[in-house]
Design a protein around this motif. Structure first.
Motif, PDB file in Angstrom:
ATOM      1  N   ASP A 231      -0.323  -4.523  69.679  1.00 12.43           N
ATOM      2  CA  ASP A 231       0.628  -3.452  70.010  1.00 12.43           C
ATOM      3  C   ASP A 231       2.005  -3.616  69.373  1.00 12.43           C
ATOM      4  O   ASP A 231       2.991  -3.068  69.886  1.00 12.43           O
ATOM      5  N   ILE A 232       2.107  -4.371  68.303  1.00 10.64           N
ATOM      6  CA  ILE A 232       3.320  -4.399  67.490  1.00 10.64           C
ATOM      7  C   ILE A 232       2.890  -3.914  66.109  1.00 10.64           C
ATOM      8  O   ILE A 232       2.256  -4.654  65.352  1.00 10.64           O
ATOM      9  N   HIS A 233       3.205  -2.667  65.804  1.00 10.14           N
ATOM     10  CA  HIS A 233       2.654  -2.033  64.617  1.00 10.14           C
ATOM     11  C   HIS A 233       3.279  -2.572  63.323  1.00 10.14           C
ATOM     12  O   HIS A 233       4.477  -2.830  63.268  1.00 10.14           O
ATOM     13  N   HIS A 234       2.437  -2.716  62.323  1.00 11.00           N
ATOM     14  CA  HIS A 234       2.844  -3.184  61.002  1.00 11.00           C
ATOM     15  C   HIS A 234       2.454  -2.162  59.944  1.00 11.00           C
ATOM     16  O   HIS A 234       1.480  -1.419  60.118  1.00 11.00           O
ATOM     17  N   LYS A 235       3.193  -2.167  58.863  1.00 10.51           N
ATOM     18  CA  LYS A 235       2.838  -1.354  57.707  1.00 10.51           C
ATOM     19  C   LYS A 235       1.982  -2.208  56.779  1.00 10.51           C
ATOM     20  O   LYS A 235       2.480  -3.083  56.083  1.00 10.51           O
ATOM     21  N   THR A 236       0.683  -1.955  56.787  1.00 12.61           N
ATOM     22  CA  THR A 236      -0.243  -2.760  55.986  1.00 12.61           C
ATOM     23  C   THR A 236      -0.496  -2.156  54.610  1.00 12.61           C
ATOM     24  O   THR A 236      -1.298  -2.694  53.845  1.00 12.61           O
ATOM     25  N   SER A 237       0.182  -1.054  54.296  1.00 17.22           N
ATOM     26  CA  SER A 237       0.087  -0.439  52.976  1.00 17.22           C
ATOM     27  C   SER A 237       1.489  -0.039  52.521  1.00 17.22           C
ATOM     28  O   SER A 237       2.340   0.311  53.349  1.00 17.22           O
ATOM     29  N   MET A 238       1.714  -0.096  51.217  1.00 16.71           N
ATOM     30  CA  MET A 238       3.019   0.309  50.689  1.00 16.71           C
ATOM     31  C   MET A 238       3.139   1.818  50.589  1.00 16.71           C
ATOM     32  O   MET A 238       4.247   2.359  50.633  1.00 16.71           O
ATOM     33  N   PHE A 239       2.017   2.511  50.500  1.00 22.25           N
ATOM     34  CA  PHE A 239       2.037   3.954  50.260  1.00 22.25           C
ATOM     35  C   PHE A 239       1.122   4.672  51.261  1.00 22.25           C
ATOM     36  O   PHE A 239       0.402   4.040  52.030  1.00 22.25           O
ATOM     37  N   GLY A 240       1.183   6.002  51.230  1.00 23.41           N
ATOM     38  CA  GLY A 240       0.266   6.811  52.036  1.00 23.41           C
ATOM     39  C   GLY A 240       0.851   7.386  53.302  1.00 23.41           C
ATOM     40  O   GLY A 240       0.217   8.204  53.973  1.00 23.41           O
ATOM     41  N   GLY A 241       2.064   6.964  53.692  1.00 25.54           N
ATOM     42  CA  GLY A 241       2.677   7.506  54.897  1.00 25.54           C
ATOM     43  C   GLY A 241       2.052   6.965  56.166  1.00 25.54           C
ATOM     44  O   GLY A 241       1.154   6.103  56.133  1.00 25.54           O
ATOM     45  N   PRO A 242       2.483   7.469  57.329  1.00 22.47           N
ATOM     46  CA  PRO A 242       2.005   6.961  58.625  1.00 22.47           C
ATOM     47  C   PRO A 242       0.494   7.042  58.802  1.00 22.47           C
ATOM     48  O   PRO A 242      -0.099   6.171  59.439  1.00 22.47           O
ATOM     49  N   ASP A 243      -0.156   8.075  58.240  1.00 20.47           N
ATOM     50  CA  ASP A 243      -1.598   8.230  58.416  1.00 20.47           C
ATOM     51  C   ASP A 243      -2.379   7.088  57.793  1.00 20.47           C
ATOM     52  O   ASP A 243      -3.508   6.798  58.214  1.00 20.47           O
ATOM     53  N   ARG A 244      -1.803   6.458  56.774  1.00 21.55           N
ATOM     54  CA  ARG A 244      -2.474   5.343  56.102  1.00 21.55           C
ATOM     55  C   ARG A 244      -1.734   4.031  56.327  1.00 21.55           C
ATOM     56  O   ARG A 244      -1.850   3.097  55.540  1.00 21.55           O
ATOM     57  N   PHE A 245      -0.927   3.984  57.406  1.00 18.59           N
ATOM     58  CA  PHE A 245      -0.176   2.786  57.787  1.00 18.59           C
ATOM     59  C   PHE A 245       0.758   2.318  56.673  1.00 18.59           C
ATOM     60  O   PHE A 245       0.920   1.122  56.436  1.00 18.59           O
ATOM     61  N   GLY A 246       1.348   3.310  55.968  1.00 20.11           N
ATOM     62  CA  GLY A 246       2.233   2.977  54.865  1.00 20.11           C
ATOM     63  C   GLY A 246       3.538   3.750  54.912  1.00 20.11           C
ATOM     64  O   GLY A 246       3.887   4.380  55.912  1.00 20.11           O
ATOM     65  N   TYR A 247       4.263   3.693  53.830  1.00 19.46           N
ATOM     66  CA  TYR A 247       5.534   4.394  53.672  1.00 19.46           C
ATOM     67  C   TYR A 247       5.307   5.643  52.816  1.00 19.46           C
ATOM     68  O   TYR A 247       4.303   5.718  52.097  1.00 19.46           O
ATOM     69  N   PRO A 248       6.194   6.662  52.896  1.00 22.98           N
ATOM     70  CA  PRO A 248       7.448   6.702  53.670  1.00 22.98           C
ATOM     71  C   PRO A 248       7.207   6.974  55.151  1.00 22.98           C
ATOM     72  O   PRO A 248       6.290   7.688  55.528  1.00 22.98           O
TER      73      PRO A 248
ATOM     74  N   MET B 192       9.560  -9.132  46.526  1.00 23.92           N
ATOM     75  CA  MET B 192       9.243  -8.677  45.175  1.00 23.92           C
ATOM     76  C   MET B 192      10.150  -7.499  44.835  1.00 23.92           C
ATOM     77  O   MET B 192      10.624  -6.785  45.735  1.00 23.92           O
ATOM     78  N   PRO B 193      10.432  -7.254  43.564  1.00 23.92           N
ATOM     79  CA  PRO B 193      11.433  -6.252  43.177  1.00 23.92           C
ATOM     80  C   PRO B 193      11.002  -4.805  43.359  1.00 23.92           C
ATOM     81  O   PRO B 193      11.854  -3.919  43.474  1.00 23.92           O
ATOM     82  N   SER B 194       9.704  -4.516  43.378  1.00 24.05           N
ATOM     83  CA  SER B 194       9.270  -3.122  43.521  1.00 24.05           C
ATOM     84  C   SER B 194       9.674  -2.581  44.882  1.00 24.05           C
ATOM     85  O   SER B 194       9.741  -3.313  45.868  1.00 24.05           O
ATOM     86  N   PHE B 195       9.956  -1.269  44.936  1.00 26.18           N
ATOM     87  CA  PHE B 195      10.469  -0.679  46.173  1.00 26.18           C
ATOM     88  C   PHE B 195       9.403   0.124  46.900  1.00 26.18           C
ATOM     89  O   PHE B 195       8.391   0.538  46.329  1.00 26.18           O
ATOM     90  N   LEU B 196       9.667   0.352  48.171  1.00 28.21           N
ATOM     91  CA  LEU B 196       8.797   1.158  49.022  1.00 28.21           C
ATOM     92  C   LEU B 196       9.263   2.605  49.018  1.00 28.21           C
ATOM     93  O   LEU B 196      10.470   2.872  48.941  1.00 28.21           O
ATOM     94  N   PRO B 197       8.363   3.588  49.112  1.00 33.85           N
ATOM     95  CA  PRO B 197       8.776   4.988  49.203  1.00 33.85           C
ATOM     96  C   PRO B 197       9.732   5.196  50.375  1.00 33.85           C
ATOM     97  O   PRO B 197       9.456   4.792  51.499  1.00 33.85           O
ATOM     98  N   GLY B 198      10.881   5.796  50.078  1.00 33.79           N
ATOM     99  CA  GLY B 198      11.899   6.000  51.096  1.00 33.79           C
ATOM    100  C   GLY B 198      12.958   4.915  51.099  1.00 33.79           C
ATOM    101  O   GLY B 198      13.966   5.037  51.792  1.00 33.79           O
ATOM    102  N   PHE B 199      12.753   3.850  50.313  1.00 31.07           N
ATOM    103  CA  PHE B 199      13.714   2.739  50.222  1.00 31.07           C
ATOM    104  C   PHE B 199      13.879   2.345  48.752  1.00 31.07           C
ATOM    105  O   PHE B 199      13.612   1.200  48.357  1.00 31.07           O
ATOM    106  N   SER B 200      14.331   3.289  47.961  1.00 25.15           N
ATOM    107  CA  SER B 200      14.435   3.076  46.514  1.00 25.15           C
ATOM    108  C   SER B 200      15.615   2.194  46.118  1.00 25.15           C
ATOM    109  O   SER B 200      15.724   1.816  44.947  1.00 25.15           O
ATOM    110  N   ASP B 201      16.488   1.868  47.063  1.00 24.56           N
ATOM    111  CA  ASP B 201      17.668   1.075  46.737  1.00 24.56           C
ATOM    112  C   ASP B 201      17.477  -0.417  47.001  1.00 24.56           C
ATOM    113  O   ASP B 201      18.433  -1.194  46.948  1.00 24.56           O
ATOM    114  N   CYS B 202      16.255  -0.851  47.296  1.00 29.66           N
ATOM    115  CA  CYS B 202      16.025  -2.280  47.566  1.00 29.66           C
ATOM    116  C   CYS B 202      14.590  -2.641  47.232  1.00 29.66           C
ATOM    117  O   CYS B 202      13.730  -1.772  47.012  1.00 29.66           O
TER     118      CYS B 202
END
Length: 291
Positions: free
Chosen positions: A256-273, A171-181
Motif C-alpha cells: 500500500d505504498i505506491h511506486h512508479k515502476t515505469s518511466m512512461f505511460g501515465g498512471p494507468d501503466r504505473f508511470g509518468y506523467p 541517471m541523466p534522462s528525465f521523466l515526463p513532466g520533470f524535464s528540468d532534472c
C-alpha cells in the motif's frame, strides 16, 4: 425505522450473534444495550468491534430512532442518542480537554471510547484522544501504535516485510513532466524464504522478487526517496500475501505504498506523467507514521 435501517441492524446483529434492547427513555434519551446470545464470553477485541459496529449506525440514524419511539422533546432537553448509557455525540468529541483544563465536576462523566467505562489509568495520545491504559495496550497489540479513534500513528510501526536490499542511483534522462532534472532509480531485491508467524502461512515458502521504481531527481523526489528508505528499514514497503495480478499465494507484494515502476505511460501503466504522485505517496507514507 426505514427498511434499509432495519436491514443494517439485522446484519450487525447476525454477524455478532446479539440482540438489542432499548430502555431508559427519559428527557429525549434512549439507552441501547446489546445482549449476546451465546453463553460463553467474548474476547476484548470482538467486544470492541461490536461496539464500533453499532456506534456509527446509532449516530447516523439517531433521528429515525427517536421518531420511531415517539419521543417528544421538551424545551432545553437533550436530543442526543444514547449508546450503552452514553451520549453517542460525546463519544466522537475529538477535542477533549487536558487534565488541567477539565473541571472536577465533569471528570465523572468521562469514559474510555474503547470499553465505554470510566477511565482507569487514563492515557492521552498526541492527537488528544484518551483511553484506559490497558484498553490502549490491547488495541496496540491488535493493530499497532495507531489511535483507535482517528487512526493517527503515535509510535513506530514495524511491518512484516521479509529481509531484502534497497539501493538507488541516478541517471541523466528525465521523466515526463520533470524535464528540468534527471531520474532516481530505486532497486528492491527480496530473496525467497520461509514465512514467519507474522505472515499468512507460517512455515510455508514465499517467492522473492526484484522491483525497480523511479523518482524525479529534484528536491521533492529526494525527500520521497529518504522517506522510502525509512519505510524500507521499518519493513513497510513489502509484505507476504496473494498476488493481485496472478492470484498466487505466498508472494512478496507491495504493501500500500505506491511506486512508479515505469518511466512512461501515465498512471494507468504505473508511470509518468502523474503530477500528483509525489504528494500522494507522501500521504501514504504519513499514514504509516513516516513523515
Amino acid at each position: 425505522m426505514t427498511t434499509s435501517c432495519n436491514k443494517e441492524v439485522d446484519r450487525i446483529k447476525a454477524g455478532f450473534n446479539v440482540e438489542t434492547k432499548e430502555s431508559d427513555i427519559s428527557q429525549g434519551k434512549v439507552g441501547v444495550k446489546t445482549l449476546h446470545k451465546q453463553v460463553e464470553g467474548h474476547s476484548f477485541m470482538k467486544d470492541c468491534s461490536l461496539k464500533s459496529a453499532f456506534q456509527p449506525y446509532w449516530m447516523t440514524h439517531c433521528d429515525l430512532l427517536m421518531k420511531t419511539n415517539n419521543i417528544s422533546q421538551s424545551e432545553g432537553a437533550s436530543n442526543e442518542p444514547m449508546l450503552n448509557g452514553q451520549s453517542a455525540n460525546r463519544m466522537h468529541n475529538t477535542d477533549r480537554p487536558t487534565d488541567s483544563e477539565t473541571r472536577s465536576g465533569d471528570q465523572k462523566d468521562e469514559r474510555c471510547p474503547i470499553c465505554l467505562d470510566p477511565f482507569k489509568n487514563k492515557k492521552q495520545l498526541k492527537c488528544k484522544h484518551e483511553f484506559c491504559k490497558d484498553c490502549l495496550r490491547q488495541a496496540q497489540e491488535a493493530t499497532g501504535p495507531i489511535c483507535p479513534v482517528c487512526r493517527v500513528v503515535f509510535g513506530k510501526i514495524i511491518g512484516d516485510q521479509p529481509d531484502g536490499r534497497m539501493s538507488d542511483y541516478t541517471m541523466p534522462s528525465f521523466l515526463p513532466g520533470f524535464s528540468d532534472c534527471g531520474t532516481i532509480v530505486i532497486n528492491y531485491e527480496i530473496q525467497s524464504g520461509i514465512q514467519t508467524e507474522k505472515h499468512p502461512n507460517p512455515g510455508w515458502p514465499y517467492s522473492g522478487i526484484h522491483r525497480r521504481a523511479y523518482l524525479p531527481n529534484n528536491k521533492e523526489g529526494n525527500e520521497v526517496l529518504q522517506l522510502l528508505k525509512r519505510a524500507f528499514q521499518q519493513r513497510l514497503i513489502f509484505t507476504v500475501g496473494t498476488s493481485r495480478t496472478t492470484g498466487i499465494e505466498g508472494q512478496v507484494t507491495w504493501n500500500d505504498i505506491h511506486h512508479k515502476t515505469s518511466m512512461f505511460g501515465g498512471p494507468d501503466r504505473f508511470g509518468y506523467p502523474d503530477p500528483k504522485y509525489l504528494s500522494r505517496v507522501k500521504e501514504e507514507l504519513k499514514a504509516k507514521g513516516i513523515e
